[in-house]
Design a protein around this motif. Sequence first.
Motif, PDB file in Angstrom:
ATOM      1  N   LEU A   1      46.695  27.119  45.142  1.00 16.55           N
ATOM      2  CA  LEU A   1      45.553  27.739  45.816  1.00 16.55           C
ATOM      3  C   LEU A   1      44.708  28.432  44.758  1.00 16.55           C
ATOM      4  O   LEU A   1      45.211  29.283  44.011  1.00 16.55           O
ATOM      5  N   ILE A   2      43.429  28.066  44.684  1.00 18.62           N
ATOM      6  CA  ILE A   2      42.522  28.594  43.665  1.00 18.62           C
ATOM      7  C   ILE A   2      41.341  29.264  44.369  1.00 18.62           C
ATOM      8  O   ILE A   2      40.669  28.634  45.200  1.00 18.62           O
ATOM      9  N   ILE A   3      41.075  30.505  44.028  1.00 17.23           N
ATOM     10  CA  ILE A   3      39.985  31.255  44.657  1.00 17.23           C
ATOM     11  C   ILE A   3      39.074  31.811  43.569  1.00 17.23           C
ATOM     12  O   ILE A   3      39.537  32.478  42.639  1.00 17.23           O
ATOM     13  N   GLY A   4      37.786  31.536  43.682  1.00 17.30           N
ATOM     14  CA  GLY A   4      36.785  32.077  42.766  1.00 17.30           C
ATOM     15  C   GLY A   4      35.756  32.877  43.532  1.00 17.30           C
ATOM     16  O   GLY A   4      34.876  32.293  44.186  1.00 17.30           O
ATOM     17  N   ASN A   5      35.863  34.183  43.508  1.00 13.13           N
ATOM     18  CA  ASN A   5      34.946  35.058  44.252  1.00 13.13           C
ATOM     19  C   ASN A   5      33.911  35.639  43.296  1.00 13.13           C
ATOM     20  O   ASN A   5      34.178  36.600  42.581  1.00 13.13           O
ATOM     21  N   GLU A   6      32.739  35.052  43.308  1.00 12.43           N
ATOM     22  CA  GLU A   6      31.662  35.464  42.408  1.00 12.43           C
ATOM     23  C   GLU A   6      30.558  36.214  43.125  1.00 12.43           C
ATOM     24  O   GLU A   6      30.074  37.239  42.654  1.00 12.43           O
ATOM     25  N   ASP A   7      30.141  35.699  44.280  1.00  9.66           N
ATOM     26  CA  ASP A   7      28.919  36.176  44.917  1.00  9.66           C
ATOM     27  C   ASP A   7      29.227  37.131  46.065  1.00  9.66           C
ATOM     28  O   ASP A   7      29.472  36.718  47.185  1.00  9.66           O
ATOM     29  N   TYR A   8      29.210  38.420  45.787  1.00  9.12           N
ATOM     30  CA  TYR A   8      29.437  39.441  46.807  1.00  9.12           C
ATOM     31  C   TYR A   8      28.135  39.901  47.451  1.00  9.12           C
ATOM     32  O   TYR A   8      28.115  40.309  48.608  1.00  9.12           O
TER      33      TYR A   8
ATOM     34  N   LYS B   1      56.891  24.070  43.659  1.00 14.85           N
ATOM     35  CA  LYS B   1      56.362  24.875  42.565  1.00 14.85           C
ATOM     36  C   LYS B   1      54.984  25.339  43.004  1.00 14.85           C
ATOM     37  O   LYS B   1      54.114  24.521  43.318  1.00 14.85           O
ATOM     38  N   ILE B   2      54.805  26.643  43.048  1.00 21.37           N
ATOM     39  CA  ILE B   2      53.613  27.249  43.647  1.00 21.37           C
ATOM     40  C   ILE B   2      52.760  27.882  42.556  1.00 21.37           C
ATOM     41  O   ILE B   2      53.266  28.586  41.677  1.00 21.37           O
ATOM     42  N   ILE B   3      51.440  27.643  42.630  1.00 23.24           N
ATOM     43  CA  ILE B   3      50.486  28.286  41.732  1.00 23.24           C
ATOM     44  C   ILE B   3      49.413  28.983  42.578  1.00 23.24           C
ATOM     45  O   ILE B   3      48.811  28.367  43.462  1.00 23.24           O
ATOM     46  N   PHE B   4      49.185  30.249  42.310  1.00 25.91           N
ATOM     47  CA  PHE B   4      48.094  30.999  42.944  1.00 25.91           C
ATOM     48  C   PHE B   4      47.187  31.503  41.835  1.00 25.91           C
ATOM     49  O   PHE B   4      47.636  32.201  40.921  1.00 25.91           O
ATOM     50  N   TYR B   5      45.896  31.148  41.923  1.00 23.39           N
ATOM     51  CA  TYR B   5      44.921  31.574  40.910  1.00 23.39           C
ATOM     52  C   TYR B   5      43.789  32.321  41.601  1.00 23.39           C
ATOM     53  O   TYR B   5      43.256  31.870  42.626  1.00 23.39           O
ATOM     54  N   TYR B   6      43.392  33.452  41.010  1.00 26.48           N
ATOM     55  CA  TYR B   6      42.288  34.236  41.567  1.00 26.48           C
ATOM     56  C   TYR B   6      41.403  34.761  40.453  1.00 26.48           C
ATOM     57  O   TYR B   6      41.882  35.342  39.470  1.00 26.48           O
ATOM     58  N   SER B   7      40.099  34.566  40.615  1.00 24.14           N
ATOM     59  CA  SER B   7      39.094  35.185  39.752  1.00 24.14           C
ATOM     60  C   SER B   7      38.086  35.876  40.659  1.00 24.14           C
ATOM     61  O   SER B   7      37.493  35.236  41.538  1.00 24.14           O
ATOM     62  N   GLY B   8      37.907  37.175  40.457  1.00 21.58           N
ATOM     63  CA  GLY B   8      36.994  37.920  41.321  1.00 21.58           C
ATOM     64  C   GLY B   8      37.254  39.405  41.192  1.00 21.58           C
ATOM     65  O   GLY B   8      37.893  39.878  40.250  1.00 21.58           O
ATOM     66  N   HIS B   9      36.759  40.155  42.166  1.00 17.80           N
ATOM     67  CA  HIS B   9      36.951  41.606  42.152  1.00 17.80           C
ATOM     68  C   HIS B   9      38.351  41.982  42.626  1.00 17.80           C
ATOM     69  O   HIS B   9      38.894  41.401  43.566  1.00 17.80           O
ATOM     70  N   GLY B  10      38.934  42.961  41.951  1.00 23.34           N
ATOM     71  CA  GLY B  10      40.119  43.651  42.432  1.00 23.34           C
ATOM     72  C   GLY B  10      39.806  45.133  42.456  1.00 23.34           C
ATOM     73  O   GLY B  10      38.957  45.612  41.700  1.00 23.34           O
ATOM     74  N   LEU B  11      40.456  45.864  43.335  1.00 21.34           N
ATOM     75  CA  LEU B  11      40.228  47.307  43.417  1.00 21.34           C
ATOM     76  C   LEU B  11      41.520  48.015  43.806  1.00 21.34           C
ATOM     77  O   LEU B  11      42.359  47.448  44.514  1.00 21.34           O
ATOM     78  N   PRO B  12      41.661  49.261  43.373  1.00 22.86           N
ATOM     79  CA  PRO B  12      42.798  50.076  43.831  1.00 22.86           C
ATOM     80  C   PRO B  12      42.403  50.888  45.056  1.00 22.86           C
ATOM     81  O   PRO B  12      41.247  51.276  45.216  1.00 22.86           O
ATOM     82  N   GLU B  13      43.368  51.148  45.906  1.00 20.12           N
ATOM     83  CA  GLU B  13      43.155  52.124  46.967  1.00 20.12           C
ATOM     84  C   GLU B  13      43.326  53.495  46.329  1.00 20.12           C
ATOM     85  O   GLU B  13      44.337  53.775  45.685  1.00 20.12           O
ATOM     86  N   GLU B  14      42.346  54.335  46.469  1.00 17.12           N
ATOM     87  CA  GLU B  14      42.269  55.551  45.664  1.00 17.12           C
ATOM     88  C   GLU B  14      43.443  56.503  45.883  1.00 17.12           C
ATOM     89  O   GLU B  14      43.904  57.152  44.940  1.00 17.12           O
ATOM     90  N   GLN B  15      43.956  56.590  47.093  1.00 19.28           N
ATOM     91  CA  GLN B  15      45.031  57.545  47.382  1.00 19.28           C
ATOM     92  C   GLN B  15      46.399  56.991  46.992  1.00 19.28           C
ATOM     93  O   GLN B  15      47.172  57.641  46.300  1.00 19.28           O
ATOM     94  N   THR B  16      46.693  55.768  47.438  1.00 20.76           N
ATOM     95  CA  THR B  16      48.023  55.190  47.181  1.00 20.76           C
ATOM     96  C   THR B  16      48.111  54.488  45.841  1.00 20.76           C
ATOM     97  O   THR B  16      49.205  54.201  45.366  1.00 20.76           O
ATOM     98  N   LYS B  17      46.935  54.176  45.250  1.00 26.02           N
ATOM     99  CA  LYS B  17      46.826  53.429  43.997  1.00 26.02           C
ATOM    100  C   LYS B  17      47.344  51.997  44.123  1.00 26.02           C
ATOM    101  O   LYS B  17      47.562  51.318  43.120  1.00 26.02           O
TER     102      LYS B  17
END
Length: 498
Positions: free
Chosen positions: A253-260, A328-344
């Motif tokens: 599964l390949i995900i490319g999140n560019e356009d927000y 055999k499983i491959i997961f690929y992601y390119s895009g935004h990641g963020l932390p939840e500010e309280q729980t990190k």
Amino acid sequence: MKITYCFLSLFMIAYQLKCQSLYNDYKSESKTPAYLDEFDDNHNQWEDQSKEFTINIKNGCLNFKVFENGGKTKIRTITFFIDEKKDFELETSAKIVSDQNPIQLCWGYDNASYYSFILSPNGSFQISKYDKSRPSGNRYVDYTSYIKSNFIDNKNFNKITVRKVESQYYFFINENFILNLPFQSFFGNNLGFVVEENVSAEFDYLKVQYLNSKQTINIKNDNNNAVKNSKANSDVDINIPETKINNQNTYCLIIGNEDYSTYQTGLNSEINVDFAMNDAKIFKEYCNKTLGIPDKQVKLIINATTGQMNQGITWLCNLAKIENGNAKIIFYYSGHGLPEEQTKEAFLIPVDISGTDVKLGIKLSNLYKSLTEFPSKKVTVFLDACFSGGARNQSLISMKGVKIKPKNEIITGNLIIFSSSTGDQSSGVYREKQHGFMTYFLLKKLQEKNGDVNYGSLKEYLIYNVQKETGLDGKIQTPQVIISPQIEENWETYNMLK
């Protein structure tokens, strides 16, 4: 369907009505006919009727009439598979006979969800989507407001064209370019027409063509000076090695999140993730050609919404279950990641989730749990994203200069995670190569070794080269590899090709 006049401030068009792409960028000899119905007869079984509507074929046209007080919008489609991996063109010629409500060309239809190109009798158009999986009352996604166009002829037939080239849609009215939008995967394989209550419409033909050769889309500015939108290929985007190995038990599964900015109001294009689409598309080519993974076993999603990401993860996990420990499983992601500010806690951010609603994204701990729910030979995760609040261009939220060190997740199973940065670092973009730094060097290693890459050597290669290249720019980025305890003794011998 009700007419929605709300303005979603979508910067994807930046009101590109100021420029014009040439309809003839693709000549007839560059198109391969795939489907054509000129409505000379009913061989495709379009005709239908009820007390609310009639559809009949007469004088070389499909006549579609929905009566007043019929109560609902009527949709009539046929099943025709369009290979969305290819460039294609969908076109019809339509005329609104009555002048009450809009008519629509729809495609990618399944289970009442579809995309549509809408013409209104007042001389305006709209691009829209109806997504039945969304909460009731929020199922219409208007990619544009209704926009007035001098290209629409209210008294005659109008040729409306949807052209998909690489990762973009280009929309035309009577061979005049009106706007472009990012491509989104179909809901299903039906296409046809949508007509609303108290409307009578005629359609002269419906056709689908594949675009054979890549051509530069020419843009004319207001001064009619031609500008070519060209892009040089990175060295890893060409000369991709091919293998004879057939990895029948590998799923990706390949995900490319560019356009927000297209999917959220009030965002400018600077928050988008440069080259994430290219990251994903080229990695898919390496999966197919270099790693020998059958095309149907590789799912690519560009600019994935929350629903699409969850559906893709479910698809991947179901296949792991079916293989009964052999996958055999491959997961690929390119895009935004963020932390939840309280729980990190770290989250992957779909394109329809804002930086203030991080918890609505894909929590990494839940992702890892899902990917290892069923036994597999190995599960490999590549994350070209940072989770500190930094970003390739600009973060989805203002962190006031403060970055958060994300919480380390506990992982199990045969899971290996390659992440593009460590702790509170940002993940940068290698602009010269048009990729994220980690993705570029991942592809480079696969290219150099024809896919025959051990995980131990890949770790060393990524860390050294990413640190060196980013260090030259004065901002060191260090990829990290996280391994589950169960495979600490032997993970380095794992091989991308085997």
